[in-house]
Scaffold this motif. Structure first.
Motif, PDB file in Angstrom:
ATOM      1  N   GLY A 104     -16.461 -23.372  78.633  1.00 57.62           N
ATOM      2  CA  GLY A 104     -16.194 -24.097  77.404  1.00 57.62           C
ATOM      3  C   GLY A 104     -17.420 -24.589  76.660  1.00 57.62           C
ATOM      4  N   THR A 105     -18.603 -24.115  77.022  1.00 59.18           N
ATOM      5  CA  THR A 105     -19.813 -24.492  76.276  1.00 59.18           C
ATOM      6  C   THR A 105     -19.710 -23.975  74.851  1.00 59.18           C
ATOM      7  OG1 THR A 105     -21.120 -24.370  78.298  1.00 59.18           O
ATOM      8  CG2 THR A 105     -22.320 -24.354  76.215  1.00 59.18           C
ATOM      9  N   THR A 106     -20.088 -24.821  73.872  1.00 61.67           N
ATOM     10  CA  THR A 106     -19.912 -24.459  72.475  1.00 61.67           C
ATOM     11  C   THR A 106     -21.231 -24.447  71.700  1.00 61.67           C
ATOM     12  OG1 THR A 106     -19.465 -26.761  71.899  1.00 61.67           O
ATOM     13  CG2 THR A 106     -17.559 -25.362  72.400  1.00 61.67           C
ATOM     14  N   ASN A 107     -21.250 -23.650  70.635  1.00 57.15           N
ATOM     15  CA  ASN A 107     -22.357 -23.618  69.676  1.00 57.15           C
ATOM     16  C   ASN A 107     -21.740 -23.638  68.279  1.00 57.15           C
ATOM     17  OD1 ASN A 107     -23.179 -21.232  71.900  1.00 57.15           O
ATOM     18  ND2 ASN A 107     -24.714 -22.805  71.590  1.00 57.15           N
ATOM     19  N   TYR A 108     -22.438 -24.271  67.335  1.00 60.96           N
ATOM     20  CA  TYR A 108     -21.952 -24.329  65.959  1.00 60.96           C
ATOM     21  C   TYR A 108     -23.089 -24.054  64.978  1.00 60.96           C
ATOM     22  CZ  TYR A 108     -17.827 -26.696  67.821  1.00 60.96           C
ATOM     23  OH  TYR A 108     -16.682 -27.000  68.511  1.00 60.96           O
ATOM     24  N   ALA A 109     -22.733 -23.456  63.855  1.00 63.62           N
ATOM     25  CA  ALA A 109     -23.667 -23.371  62.740  1.00 63.62           C
ATOM     26  C   ALA A 109     -23.847 -24.769  62.161  1.00 63.62           C
ATOM     27  CB  ALA A 109     -23.128 -22.426  61.680  1.00 63.62           C
ATOM     28  N   THR A 138     -14.151 -27.317  64.922  1.00 61.88           N
ATOM     29  CA  THR A 138     -14.134 -27.411  66.382  1.00 61.88           C
ATOM     30  C   THR A 138     -13.566 -26.123  66.963  1.00 61.88           C
ATOM     31  OG1 THR A 138     -13.787 -29.812  66.287  1.00 61.88           O
ATOM     32  CG2 THR A 138     -13.321 -28.709  68.382  1.00 61.88           C
ATOM     33  N   ILE A 139     -14.311 -25.513  67.852  1.00 61.79           N
ATOM     34  CA  ILE A 139     -13.835 -24.310  68.541  1.00 61.79           C
ATOM     35  C   ILE A 139     -13.310 -24.708  69.915  1.00 61.79           C
ATOM     36  CG2 ILE A 139     -16.116 -23.733  69.524  1.00 61.79           C
ATOM     37  CD1 ILE A 139     -15.382 -20.764  69.090  1.00 61.79           C
ATOM     38  N   SER A 140     -12.221 -24.077  70.324  1.00 59.89           N
ATOM     39  CA  SER A 140     -11.644 -24.348  71.639  1.00 59.89           C
ATOM     40  C   SER A 140     -10.957 -23.082  72.135  1.00 59.89           C
ATOM     41  CB  SER A 140     -10.651 -25.507  71.567  1.00 59.89           C
ATOM     42  OG  SER A 140      -9.569 -25.186  70.709  1.00 59.89           O
ATOM     43  N   ARG A 141     -10.567 -23.104  73.410  1.00 58.82           N
ATOM     44  CA  ARG A 141      -9.861 -21.927  73.939  1.00 58.82           C
ATOM     45  C   ARG A 141      -8.808 -22.357  74.937  1.00 58.82           C
ATOM     46  NH1 ARG A 141     -11.935 -24.275  77.895  1.00 58.82           N
ATOM     47  NH2 ARG A 141     -13.090 -23.228  79.574  1.00 58.82           N
ATOM     48  N   ASP A 142      -7.766 -21.548  75.015  1.00 55.95           N
ATOM     49  CA  ASP A 142      -6.696 -21.727  75.992  1.00 55.95           C
ATOM     50  C   ASP A 142      -6.736 -20.480  76.858  1.00 55.95           C
ATOM     51  OD1 ASP A 142      -4.246 -21.675  77.380  1.00 55.95           O
ATOM     52  OD2 ASP A 142      -3.284 -22.873  75.825  1.00 55.95           O
ATOM     53  N   THR A 143      -7.279 -20.614  78.063  1.00 57.31           N
ATOM     54  CA  THR A 143      -7.468 -19.432  78.906  1.00 57.31           C
ATOM     55  C   THR A 143      -6.141 -18.834  79.353  1.00 57.31           C
ATOM     56  OG1 THR A 143      -7.715 -20.868  80.831  1.00 57.31           O
ATOM     57  CG2 THR A 143      -9.724 -20.191  79.710  1.00 57.31           C
ATOM     58  N   GLN A 175     -10.489 -25.094  64.674  1.00 56.51           N
ATOM     59  CA  GLN A 175      -9.947 -26.168  63.851  1.00 56.51           C
ATOM     60  C   GLN A 175     -10.959 -26.488  62.768  1.00 56.51           C
ATOM     61  OE1 GLN A 175      -6.902 -27.837  64.008  1.00 56.51           O
ATOM     62  NE2 GLN A 175      -7.589 -28.769  62.089  1.00 56.51           N
ATOM     63  N   MET A 176     -10.529 -26.371  61.521  1.00 60.33           N
ATOM     64  CA  MET A 176     -11.418 -26.575  60.387  1.00 60.33           C
ATOM     65  C   MET A 176     -10.922 -27.760  59.569  1.00 60.33           C
ATOM     66  SD  MET A 176     -12.072 -22.605  59.276  1.00 60.33           S
ATOM     67  CE  MET A 176     -10.438 -22.429  58.586  1.00 60.33           C
ATOM     68  N   ASN A 177     -11.717 -28.802  59.517  1.00 58.09           N
ATOM     69  CA  ASN A 177     -11.375 -30.008  58.764  1.00 58.09           C
ATOM     70  C   ASN A 177     -12.350 -30.202  57.612  1.00 58.09           C
ATOM     71  OD1 ASN A 177      -9.333 -30.580  60.658  1.00 58.09           O
ATOM     72  ND2 ASN A 177     -10.751 -31.750  61.938  1.00 58.09           N
ATOM     73  N   ASN A 178     -11.936 -31.014  56.651  1.00 53.49           N
ATOM     74  CA  ASN A 178     -12.786 -31.312  55.492  1.00 53.49           C
ATOM     75  C   ASN A 178     -13.352 -30.023  54.885  1.00 53.49           C
ATOM     76  OD1 ASN A 178     -14.174 -32.819  53.585  1.00 53.49           O
ATOM     77  ND2 ASN A 178     -15.904 -33.234  54.944  1.00 53.49           N
ATOM     78  N   LEU A 179     -12.467 -29.106  54.609  1.00 53.40           N
ATOM     79  CA  LEU A 179     -12.896 -27.807  54.094  1.00 53.40           C
ATOM     80  C   LEU A 179     -13.501 -27.929  52.704  1.00 53.40           C
ATOM     81  CD1 LEU A 179      -9.957 -25.715  55.491  1.00 53.40           C
ATOM     82  CD2 LEU A 179     -12.373 -25.169  55.830  1.00 53.40           C
TER      83      LEU A 179
END
Length: 125
Positions: free
Chosen positions: A56-61, A69-74, A82-86
């Protein structure tokens, strides 16, 4: 054969939210990295976010940090964005991808070997 199917795109006003999904099939993804990219008309494809399937390690631009927020359901083999404040500048096609060159950067699209078709996100001002 790996298949990636994105969904969840659409038209939203600035300040709104969307959640993109990427359903993966065809293999086990343990040990791999999944990424989201985007490409606007006339622009190059750019990195958005990535997540390691196992830990679950994440990287973002920088442009999306604090908003996306990136997430995963294995169990469901699904990766979410999840994209907020577009913002209008977030308008693009968003494909997800599987990184197959494991020793290289998560941010370089050339290191990803499997791609979905993408889902369109349009943000109006």
């Amino acid at each position: 054969q790996v298949q990636l199917v994105e969904s969840g795109g659409g038209l939203v006003q600035a300040g709104g939210s969307l959640r993109l999904s990427c359903a993966a099939s065809g293999r086990t993804f343990s040990g791999y990295v999944m990424g989201w990219f985007r490409q606007a008309p006339g622009k190059e494809r750019e990195f958005v976010a990535a997540i390691s399937w196992s830990g679950g390690t994440t990287n973002y631009a920088d442009s999306v940090k604090g908003r996306f927020t990136i997430s995963r359901d294995t169990a469901k083999k699904t990766v979410y964005l999840q994209m907020n404040n577009l913002k209008p500048e977030d308008t693009a096609v968003y494909p997800c991808a599987v990184k197959t060159i494991t020793s290289r950067s998560n941010r370089d699209s050339r290191n990803y070997g499997y791609w979905g078709q993408g889902t369109q996100v349009t943000v109006s001002s």
